[in-house]
Design a protein around this motif. Structure first.
Motif, short mmCIF file in Angstrom:
data_model
loop_
_atom_site.label_atom_id
_atom_site.label_comp_id
_atom_site.label_asym_id
_atom_site.label_seq_id
_atom_site.Cartn_x
_atom_site.Cartn_y
_atom_site.Cartn_z
N GLY A 15 3.73 -15.11 16.81
CA GLY A 15 3.33 -15.68 15.48
C GLY A 15 2.55 -14.59 14.60
O GLY A 15 3.03 -14.46 13.32
N ILE A 16 2.04 -13.60 15.04
CA ILE A 16 1.21 -12.55 14.51
C ILE A 16 2.43 -11.74 14.06
O ILE A 16 2.31 -11.25 12.74
N TRP A 17 3.44 -11.42 14.87
CA TRP A 17 4.34 -10.36 14.35
C TRP A 17 5.21 -11.00 13.59
O TRP A 17 5.63 -10.43 12.47
N LEU A 18 5.54 -12.27 13.73
CA LEU A 18 6.69 -12.81 12.72
C LEU A 18 6.00 -13.01 11.34
O LEU A 18 6.53 -12.94 10.25
N SER A 19 4.53 -13.39 11.37
CA SER A 19 3.89 -13.54 10.11
C SER A 19 3.81 -12.00 9.17
O SER A 19 4.00 -12.16 8.12
N ALA A 20 3.54 -11.03 10.13
CA ALA A 20 3.74 -9.72 9.49
C ALA A 20 5.21 -9.17 8.81
O ALA A 20 5.37 -8.79 7.64
N ALA A 21 6.19 -9.81 9.56
CA ALA A 21 7.49 -9.64 8.96
C ALA A 21 7.61 -10.40 7.83
O ALA A 21 8.47 -10.01 6.99
N ALA A 22 7.33 -11.90 7.98
CA ALA A 22 7.41 -12.36 6.63
C ALA A 22 6.87 -12.11 5.58
O ALA A 22 7.29 -12.12 4.42
N LEU A 23 5.60 -11.63 5.86
CA LEU A 23 5.01 -10.86 4.60
C LEU A 23 5.48 -9.84 4.03
O LEU A 23 5.53 -9.66 2.86
N ILE A 24 6.12 -9.10 4.77
CA ILE A 24 6.90 -7.86 4.35
C ILE A 24 8.03 -8.18 3.64
O ILE A 24 8.36 -7.95 2.35
N ALA A 25 8.81 -9.30 3.85
CA ALA A 25 9.96 -10.09 3.25
C ALA A 25 9.51 -10.48 2.02
O ALA A 25 10.10 -10.31 1.03
N PHE A 26 8.35 -11.11 2.00
CA PHE A 26 8.08 -11.81 0.82
C PHE A 26 7.39 -10.79 -0.19
O PHE A 26 7.79 -10.97 -1.48
N VAL A 27 7.24 -9.52 0.05
CA VAL A 27 6.70 -8.52 -0.86
C VAL A 27 7.78 -7.78 -1.42
O VAL A 27 8.00 -7.54 -2.53
N ALA A 28 8.74 -7.73 -0.33
CA ALA A 28 9.91 -6.83 -0.76
C ALA A 28 11.16 -7.70 -1.50
O ALA A 28 12.13 -7.48 -2.26
N GLY A 29 11.30 -8.81 -0.89
CA GLY A 29 12.38 -10.03 -1.20
C GLY A 29 12.53 -10.25 -2.91
O GLY A 29 13.69 -10.10 -3.14
N PRO A 30 11.31 -10.50 -3.55
CA PRO A 30 11.90 -10.82 -5.21
C PRO A 30 12.55 -9.46 -5.75
O PRO A 30 13.29 -9.91 -6.52
N ALA A 31 12.12 -8.53 -5.39
CA ALA A 31 12.49 -7.38 -6.01
C ALA A 31 14.07 -7.02 -5.72
O ALA A 31 15.00 -6.82 -6.53
N ALA A 32 14.33 -7.22 -4.53
CA ALA A 32 15.74 -7.23 -3.97
C ALA A 32 16.70 -8.23 -4.62
O ALA A 32 17.79 -7.93 -4.86
N VAL A 33 15.99 -9.56 -4.79
CA VAL A 33 16.75 -10.91 -5.20
C VAL A 33 17.10 -10.51 -6.86
O VAL A 33 18.25 -10.79 -7.27
#
Length: 158
Positions: A15-33
Protein backbone atom coordinates in the motif's frame (compact mmCIF):
# COMPACT_ATOMS: atom_id res chain seq x y z
CA UNK A 1 3.66 -20.95 17.64
CA UNK A 2 2.29 -17.42 17.83
CA UNK A 3 2.57 -14.44 15.55
CA UNK A 4 4.41 -11.50 17.12
CA UNK A 5 4.44 -9.28 14.03
CA UNK A 6 1.74 -7.21 12.35
CA UNK A 7 -0.33 -9.67 10.33
CA UNK A 8 -0.82 -7.32 7.36
CA UNK A 9 2.75 -6.09 6.92
CA UNK A 10 2.97 -7.27 3.30
CA UNK A 11 -0.27 -5.48 2.45
CA UNK A 12 0.88 -2.39 4.37
CA UNK A 13 4.19 -2.25 2.46
CA UNK A 14 2.44 -2.79 -0.88
CA UNK A 15 0.00 0.00 0.00
CA UNK A 16 2.84 2.40 0.75
CA UNK A 17 4.51 1.66 -2.62
CA UNK A 18 1.23 1.94 -4.52
CA UNK A 19 0.40 5.21 -2.76
CA UNK A 20 3.77 6.61 -3.81
CA UNK A 21 3.15 5.55 -7.43
CA UNK A 22 -0.35 7.06 -7.36
CA UNK A 23 1.03 10.31 -5.97
CA UNK A 24 3.58 10.53 -8.78
CA UNK A 25 0.84 9.82 -11.34
CA UNK A 26 -1.37 12.47 -9.69
CA UNK A 27 1.40 15.08 -10.01
CA UNK A 28 2.47 14.16 -13.55
CA UNK A 29 -0.96 13.20 -14.91
CA UNK A 30 -2.64 16.58 -15.39
CA UNK A 31 0.25 17.97 -17.43
CA UNK A 32 0.29 14.86 -19.63
CA UNK A 33 -3.47 14.92 -20.21
CA UNK A 34 -3.54 18.68 -20.80
CA UNK A 35 -0.76 18.45 -23.39
CA UNK A 36 1.45 20.84 -21.39
CA UNK A 37 3.99 18.06 -20.94
CA UNK A 38 4.78 18.18 -24.66
CA UNK A 39 4.80 21.99 -24.95
CA UNK A 40 6.86 22.87 -21.86
CA UNK A 41 7.86 19.77 -19.88
CA UNK A 42 10.18 21.56 -17.43
CA UNK A 43 7.59 22.50 -14.72
CA UNK A 44 6.15 18.99 -14.66
CA UNK A 45 9.57 17.35 -14.66
CA UNK A 46 10.72 19.59 -11.79
CA UNK A 47 7.57 18.82 -9.76
CA UNK A 48 7.92 15.07 -10.31
CA UNK A 49 11.65 15.21 -9.52
CA UNK A 50 10.99 17.02 -6.22
CA UNK A 51 8.27 14.52 -5.32
CA UNK A 52 10.52 11.58 -6.21
CA UNK A 53 13.31 13.04 -4.06
CA UNK A 54 10.92 13.44 -1.12
CA UNK A 55 9.59 9.90 -1.54
CA UNK A 56 13.13 8.51 -1.86
CA UNK A 57 14.07 10.24 1.39
CA UNK A 58 10.95 8.82 3.07
CA UNK A 59 11.72 5.26 1.91
CA UNK A 60 15.38 5.59 2.87
CA UNK A 61 14.51 6.96 6.30
CA UNK A 62 11.80 4.41 7.12
CA UNK A 63 13.54 1.39 5.50
CA UNK A 64 10.14 -0.13 4.72
CA UNK A 65 11.68 -2.69 2.36
CA UNK A 66 13.62 -4.25 5.28
CA UNK A 67 10.52 -5.09 7.31
CA UNK A 68 9.79 -8.78 7.71
CA UNK A 69 6.33 -9.74 6.49
CA UNK A 70 5.79 -12.28 9.26
CA UNK A 71 7.57 -13.28 12.47
CA UNK A 72 6.37 -16.35 14.35
CA UNK A 73 7.58 -17.16 17.86
CA UNK A 74 8.17 -20.92 17.91
CA UNK A 75 9.43 -21.10 21.51
CA UNK A 76 13.12 -21.81 20.96
CA UNK A 77 13.29 -20.07 17.57
CA UNK A 78 11.73 -17.41 15.39
CA UNK A 79 10.37 -18.19 11.96
CA UNK A 80 10.88 -15.11 9.78
CA UNK A 81 9.46 -14.48 6.32
CA UNK A 82 10.02 -11.55 3.98
CA UNK A 83 8.52 -12.06 0.55
CA UNK A 84 9.39 -15.57 -0.56
CA UNK A 85 12.47 -15.75 1.67
CA UNK A 86 11.89 -17.68 4.87
CA UNK A 87 14.28 -18.72 7.63
CA UNK A 88 14.09 -20.17 11.11
CA UNK A 89 16.41 -18.35 13.49
CA UNK A 90 17.24 -20.09 16.78
CA UNK A 91 17.00 -17.83 19.83
CA UNK A 92 20.62 -18.69 20.64
CA UNK A 93 21.67 -16.69 17.52
CA UNK A 94 19.96 -13.52 18.75
CA UNK A 95 22.16 -10.90 20.40
CA UNK A 96 19.36 -8.53 21.43
CA UNK A 97 15.94 -7.20 20.52
CA UNK A 98 15.33 -3.47 20.62
CA UNK A 99 12.55 -1.03 19.81
CA UNK A 100 13.25 1.60 17.16
CA UNK A 101 10.90 4.47 16.37
CA UNK A 102 12.20 5.91 13.12
CA UNK A 103 9.96 7.60 10.61
CA UNK A 104 6.99 7.57 12.99
CA UNK A 105 6.75 3.78 13.06
CA UNK A 106 7.57 1.66 16.11
CA UNK A 107 9.38 -1.47 15.05
CA UNK A 108 11.25 -4.25 16.79
CA UNK A 109 14.81 -4.78 15.61
CA UNK A 110 16.45 -8.12 16.33
CA UNK A 111 20.24 -8.02 16.14
CA UNK A 112 21.78 -11.37 15.27
CA UNK A 113 25.13 -12.80 16.36
CA UNK A 114 25.84 -14.00 12.83
CA UNK A 115 24.33 -13.02 9.47
CA UNK A 116 21.18 -14.69 8.20
CA UNK A 117 19.41 -14.51 4.85
CA UNK A 118 18.13 -11.13 6.04
CA UNK A 119 21.51 -9.77 7.14
CA UNK A 120 22.66 -9.07 10.68
CA UNK A 121 19.29 -7.76 11.80
CA UNK A 122 15.62 -8.50 11.35
CA UNK A 123 13.07 -5.70 11.66
CA UNK A 124 9.32 -6.06 11.95
CA UNK A 125 6.24 -4.13 12.97
CA UNK A 126 4.70 -5.40 16.21
CA UNK A 127 1.09 -6.53 16.38
CA UNK A 128 -1.40 -3.74 15.68
CA UNK A 129 -2.89 -4.02 19.18
CA UNK A 130 0.46 -2.78 20.58
CA UNK A 131 1.05 0.18 18.24
CA UNK A 132 -0.16 2.81 20.68
CA UNK A 133 1.53 1.19 23.69
CA UNK A 134 5.30 1.67 23.46
CA UNK A 135 5.81 0.02 26.87
CA UNK A 136 4.14 -3.18 25.66
CA UNK A 137 6.33 -3.18 22.54
CA UNK A 138 9.44 -2.73 24.72
CA UNK A 139 8.24 -5.62 26.88
CA UNK A 140 8.05 -7.90 23.81
CA UNK A 141 11.62 -6.89 22.89
CA UNK A 142 12.87 -7.43 26.48
CA UNK A 143 11.18 -10.83 26.60
CA UNK A 144 12.89 -11.88 23.34
CA UNK A 145 16.28 -10.64 24.60
CA UNK A 146 15.94 -12.46 27.94
CA UNK A 147 14.89 -15.71 26.28
CA UNK A 148 17.73 -15.41 23.76
CA UNK A 149 20.29 -14.91 26.54
CA UNK A 150 18.89 -17.87 28.46
CA UNK A 151 18.96 -20.04 25.34
CA UNK A 152 22.52 -18.91 24.62
CA UNK A 153 23.61 -19.92 28.13
CA UNK A 154 21.98 -23.33 27.75
CA UNK A 155 23.77 -23.92 24.42
CA UNK A 156 27.15 -22.82 25.82
CA UNK A 157 26.91 -25.41 28.65
CA UNK A 158 26.22 -28.26 26.24
Amino acid sequence: MRTISFKNTALFKRGIWLSAAALIAFVAGPAAVDGALWIDPLPSVIAVAILCAALSYFFWKTQMHRLADEVLDCGDSLKVRRGRTEQTIPLARIAAAEVASSGGFHRITIRLLEPSKFGRRVEFLPQASLWSNIDAIKQVARNLTERAQLESQVHSRV
